[in-house]
Design a protein around this motif. Sequence first.
Motif, PDB file in Angstrom:
ATOM      1  N   VAL A   7      -0.560 -16.154  28.331  1.00 18.20           N
ATOM      2  CA  VAL A   7       0.868 -16.480  28.430  1.00 18.20           C
ATOM      3  C   VAL A   7       1.061 -17.835  29.091  1.00 18.20           C
ATOM      4  O   VAL A   7       1.887 -18.649  28.646  1.00 18.20           O
ATOM      5  CB  VAL A   7       1.612 -15.375  29.229  1.00 18.20           C
ATOM      6  N   LYS A   8       0.306 -18.088  30.149  1.00 18.40           N
ATOM      7  CA  LYS A   8       0.411 -19.354  30.866  1.00 18.40           C
ATOM      8  C   LYS A   8       0.023 -20.518  29.971  1.00 18.40           C
ATOM      9  O   LYS A   8       0.584 -21.626  30.076  1.00 18.40           O
ATOM     10  CB  LYS A   8      -0.493 -19.316  32.100  1.00 18.40           C
ATOM     11  N   TYR A   9      -0.897 -20.289  29.050  1.00 17.23           N
ATOM     12  CA  TYR A   9      -1.348 -21.359  28.161  1.00 17.23           C
ATOM     13  C   TYR A   9      -0.328 -21.642  27.061  1.00 17.23           C
ATOM     14  O   TYR A   9      -0.034 -22.805  26.762  1.00 17.23           O
ATOM     15  CB  TYR A   9      -2.696 -20.963  27.539  1.00 17.23           C
ATOM     16  N   PHE A  10       0.215 -20.573  26.455  1.00 15.87           N
ATOM     17  CA  PHE A  10       1.080 -20.760  25.295  1.00 15.87           C
ATOM     18  C   PHE A  10       2.559 -20.942  25.654  1.00 15.87           C
ATOM     19  O   PHE A  10       3.307 -21.516  24.857  1.00 15.87           O
ATOM     20  CB  PHE A  10       0.953 -19.557  24.345  1.00 15.87           C
ATOM     21  N   PHE A  11       3.000 -20.478  26.824  1.00 16.51           N
ATOM     22  CA  PHE A  11       4.428 -20.516  27.151  1.00 16.51           C
ATOM     23  C   PHE A  11       4.988 -21.945  27.149  1.00 16.51           C
ATOM     24  O   PHE A  11       6.031 -22.200  26.519  1.00 16.51           O
ATOM     25  CB  PHE A  11       4.675 -19.845  28.504  1.00 16.51           C
ATOM     26  N   PRO A  12       4.365 -22.917  27.850  1.00 16.86           N
ATOM     27  CA  PRO A  12       4.922 -24.281  27.809  1.00 16.86           C
ATOM     28  C   PRO A  12       4.976 -24.856  26.401  1.00 16.86           C
ATOM     29  O   PRO A  12       5.927 -25.563  26.040  1.00 16.86           O
ATOM     30  CB  PRO A  12       3.956 -25.088  28.694  1.00 16.86           C
ATOM     31  N   LYS A  13       3.971 -24.541  25.586  1.00 24.27           N
ATOM     32  CA  LYS A  13       3.933 -25.059  24.224  1.00 24.27           C
ATOM     33  C   LYS A  13       5.047 -24.465  23.374  1.00 24.27           C
ATOM     34  O   LYS A  13       5.656 -25.160  22.552  1.00 24.27           O
ATOM     35  CB  LYS A  13       2.564 -24.778  23.617  1.00 24.27           C
ATOM     36  N   LEU A  14       5.329 -23.180  23.577  1.00 25.68           N
ATOM     37  CA  LEU A  14       6.420 -22.538  22.841  1.00 25.68           C
ATOM     38  C   LEU A  14       7.772 -23.113  23.249  1.00 25.68           C
ATOM     39  O   LEU A  14       8.661 -23.288  22.407  1.00 25.68           O
ATOM     40  CB  LEU A  14       6.390 -21.020  23.075  1.00 25.68           C
ATOM     41  N   ILE A  15       7.920 -23.419  24.533  1.00 24.28           N
ATOM     42  CA  ILE A  15       9.168 -24.013  25.017  1.00 24.28           C
ATOM     43  C   ILE A  15       9.386 -25.382  24.374  1.00 24.28           C
ATOM     44  O   ILE A  15      10.488 -25.707  23.909  1.00 24.28           O
ATOM     45  CB  ILE A  15       9.156 -24.143  26.556  1.00 24.28           C
ATOM     46  N   VAL A  16       8.336 -26.192  24.330  1.00 27.34           N
ATOM     47  CA  VAL A  16       8.442 -27.523  23.723  1.00 27.34           C
ATOM     48  C   VAL A  16       8.781 -27.409  22.240  1.00 27.34           C
ATOM     49  O   VAL A  16       9.644 -28.139  21.713  1.00 27.34           O
ATOM     50  CB  VAL A  16       7.133 -28.313  23.923  1.00 27.34           C
ATOM     51  N   LEU A  17       8.120 -26.484  21.535  1.00 31.80           N
ATOM     52  CA  LEU A  17       8.412 -26.283  20.114  1.00 31.80           C
ATOM     53  C   LEU A  17       9.851 -25.823  19.909  1.00 31.80           C
ATOM     54  O   LEU A  17      10.525 -26.248  18.957  1.00 31.80           O
ATOM     55  CB  LEU A  17       7.437 -25.250  19.523  1.00 31.80           C
ATOM     56  N   LEU A  18      10.342 -24.958  20.811  1.00 29.24           N
ATOM     57  CA  LEU A  18      11.724 -24.485  20.722  1.00 29.24           C
ATOM     58  C   LEU A  18      12.704 -25.640  20.887  1.00 29.24           C
ATOM     59  O   LEU A  18      13.701 -25.741  20.152  1.00 29.24           O
ATOM     60  CB  LEU A  18      11.972 -23.425  21.795  1.00 29.24           C
ATOM     61  N   LEU A  19      12.423 -26.523  21.826  1.00 27.39           N
ATOM     62  CA  LEU A  19      13.304 -27.657  22.072  1.00 27.39           C
ATOM     63  C   LEU A  19      13.286 -28.638  20.895  1.00 27.39           C
ATOM     64  O   LEU A  19      14.333 -29.163  20.507  1.00 27.39           O
ATOM     65  CB  LEU A  19      12.892 -28.369  23.363  1.00 27.39           C
ATOM     66  N   ILE A  20      12.102 -28.894  20.340  1.00 27.19           N
ATOM     67  CA  ILE A  20      12.009 -29.776  19.176  1.00 27.19           C
ATOM     68  C   ILE A  20      12.763 -29.168  17.995  1.00 27.19           C
ATOM     69  O   ILE A  20      13.486 -29.864  17.266  1.00 27.19           O
ATOM     70  CB  ILE A  20      10.535 -30.034  18.808  1.00 27.19           C
ATOM     71  N   LEU A  21      12.621 -27.849  17.831  1.00 26.92           N
ATOM     72  CA  LEU A  21      13.350 -27.153  16.765  1.00 26.92           C
ATOM     73  C   LEU A  21      14.854 -27.266  16.980  1.00 26.92           C
ATOM     74  O   LEU A  21      15.615 -27.459  16.022  1.00 26.92           O
ATOM     75  CB  LEU A  21      12.930 -25.678  16.738  1.00 26.92           C
ATOM     76  N   GLY A  22      15.273 -27.188  18.242  1.00 21.60           N
ATOM     77  CA  GLY A  22      16.698 -27.321  18.549  1.00 21.60           C
ATOM     78  C   GLY A  22      17.229 -28.693  18.204  1.00 21.60           C
ATOM     79  O   GLY A  22      18.349 -28.830  17.688  1.00 21.60           O
ATOM     80  N   VAL A  23      16.438 -29.733  18.482  1.00 21.08           N
ATOM     81  CA  VAL A  23      16.860 -31.099  18.147  1.00 21.08           C
ATOM     82  C   VAL A  23      16.987 -31.258  16.636  1.00 21.08           C
ATOM     83  O   VAL A  23      17.905 -31.928  16.138  1.00 21.08           O
ATOM     84  CB  VAL A  23      15.857 -32.127  18.721  1.00 21.08           C
ATOM     85  N   ILE A  24      16.084 -30.613  15.880  1.00 19.03           N
ATOM     86  CA  ILE A  24      16.126 -30.695  14.410  1.00 19.03           C
ATOM     87  C   ILE A  24      17.340 -29.940  13.862  1.00 19.03           C
ATOM     88  O   ILE A  24      18.032 -30.415  12.956  1.00 19.03           O
ATOM     89  CB  ILE A  24      14.821 -30.139  13.805  1.00 19.03           C
ATOM     90  N   ILE A  25      17.619 -28.767  14.440  1.00 19.84           N
ATOM     91  CA  ILE A  25      18.730 -27.941  13.948  1.00 19.84           C
ATOM     92  C   ILE A  25      20.082 -28.510  14.361  1.00 19.84           C
ATOM     93  O   ILE A  25      21.047 -28.485  13.599  1.00 19.84           O
ATOM     94  CB  ILE A  25      18.577 -26.494  14.461  1.00 19.84           C
ATOM     95  N   PHE A  26      20.150 -29.040  15.575  1.00 20.22           N
ATOM     96  CA  PHE A  26      21.421 -29.548  16.109  1.00 20.22           C
ATOM     97  C   PHE A  26      21.285 -31.047  16.447  1.00 20.22           C
ATOM     98  O   PHE A  26      21.365 -31.430  17.619  1.00 20.22           O
ATOM     99  CB  PHE A  26      21.819 -28.772  17.374  1.00 20.22           C
ATOM    100  N   PRO A  27      21.093 -31.894  15.449  1.00 23.95           N
ATOM    101  CA  PRO A  27      20.904 -33.325  15.750  1.00 23.95           C
ATOM    102  C   PRO A  27      22.151 -33.980  16.337  1.00 23.95           C
ATOM    103  O   PRO A  27      22.055 -34.809  17.246  1.00 23.95           O
ATOM    104  CB  PRO A  27      20.545 -33.923  14.396  1.00 23.95           C
ATOM    105  N   LYS A  28      23.328 -33.628  15.827  1.00 22.21           N
ATOM    106  CA  LYS A  28      24.567 -34.251  16.310  1.00 22.21           C
ATOM    107  C   LYS A  28      24.808 -33.916  17.766  1.00 22.21           C
ATOM    108  O   LYS A  28      25.127 -34.783  18.591  1.00 22.21           O
ATOM    109  CB  LYS A  28      25.747 -33.793  15.457  1.00 22.21           C
ATOM    110  N   GLU A  29      24.674 -32.623  18.104  1.00 20.50           N
ATOM    111  CA  GLU A  29      24.893 -32.184  19.484  1.00 20.50           C
ATOM    112  C   GLU A  29      23.859 -32.797  20.426  1.00 20.50           C
ATOM    113  O   GLU A  29      24.176 -33.125  21.574  1.00 20.50           O
ATOM    114  CB  GLU A  29      24.850 -30.656  19.566  1.00 20.50           C
ATOM    115  N   SER A  30      22.621 -32.923  19.955  1.00 22.41           N
ATOM    116  CA  SER A  30      21.571 -33.517  20.788  1.00 22.41           C
ATOM    117  C   SER A  30      21.882 -34.976  21.102  1.00 22.41           C
ATOM    118  O   SER A  30      21.699 -35.433  22.238  1.00 22.41           O
ATOM    119  CB  SER A  30      20.214 -33.416  20.081  1.00 22.41           C
TER     120      SER A  30
END
Length: 393
Positions: A7-30
């Motif tokens: 969990v400690k290994y994958f959690f930061p990576k999942l958070i970063v992927l989630l944030l990148i996905l958010g920027v892609i989905i919501f470019p205007k708001e970002s």
Amino acid sequence: MNISKTVKYFFPKLIVLLLILGVIIFPKESIESAKSGINIWVNILIPSLLPFIIGANLIVSLKVVDILGAIINPITQFTFNVSGKSALVFAISAVSGYPVGARLASDLRFKNDISTYEGQRLVSFCSTSGPLFIIGAVAVGMLNNSYLGYLMLLCHYLGAITVGLIFRGYGHEKSNKKNNSIIANIKTLIKTPEEESFFVSFGNSVINGVNTLLAVGGFVIIFSVVFKILTLFNIINFISYMLCLTFSPFGLTKEICTAFISGLFEITIGCNNIINSTGTSQVIKASLCSFIIAFSGLSILAQCCSFIAKTDINTNIYIFNKFLHGVFAAIYTFLFYPITKTYLPVSNFNYIYNTIYNNNFINQYFYNFKVFLLVIVIIYIIFNLYFLYKIKD
């Protein structure tokens, strides 16, 4: 495979992927949130912090802080159970702000100048915000109340000192006290040749100040985007709802809870959101701002922990120290808030707040606080003179 390590290994990576996905989905708001972060950086942080950061760098390079460290050396030894080398860290931290104190404490430990336990005690009270951020950026730039800024600054340092006192016995070791007088230490500093001329120091101070503000701007912008994305994913709304359920009896609205959570990410954005929220009294806004400034937010915690993690100082204990610092700073701000007024405020907080202050003794204290302050200063001076006399013996 160990689950916790996985969990400690994958959690930061999942958070970063989630944030990148958010920027892609919501470019205007970002983009809009990034512009908001830039606006705060340009209109509030740069004009209020840049001159002070340059001045603070000059103070350090011209050894003004070294002299201050020599003066407060006996006090820090007696009060916080740290060695003479650590006194300078407290002085620089109080002048320069985040993350200088944590970096210097880590440097001392990395060079083995202090023990692990002393390093832990040191970071408990030597990681503070700078005066101009609290007074200039928050109080004047956001609250339009310089007097409240001085109070918040005092409460911020009182909170740090309180945490330092609580942790002075951590590790059950005592620092080695030296009997050198303050005058002897200052003479040693004067005899030490300066490495750079004034103009070289000034140029380096300007360059370092600009670079520091560029880094601060980057953190403000990225955490502004992060907070917006988490809000769009309804993660912040869920946390705010749970927080509001807990603290609604104290008059906290969902809007102020959301603003407070934003401060847990980045203190400038959080303070700005808290102050711009409606339906909450100024005393509550000031207290919440004091908490998040002392706690410092994830952006500054990440900076400080990046230095501390290079040593054997425990980062988890450091984060707990910062939480305690936030709690004490908020409590002190709430208790001392009437000092900024010529009358006792009547707040919508209301019953609890007015119950605390609605008695003659407390009223007399706040109406005559300058007299009490003078008495406290006199007692402080007498104490230090007595303590210095004992050291000479």
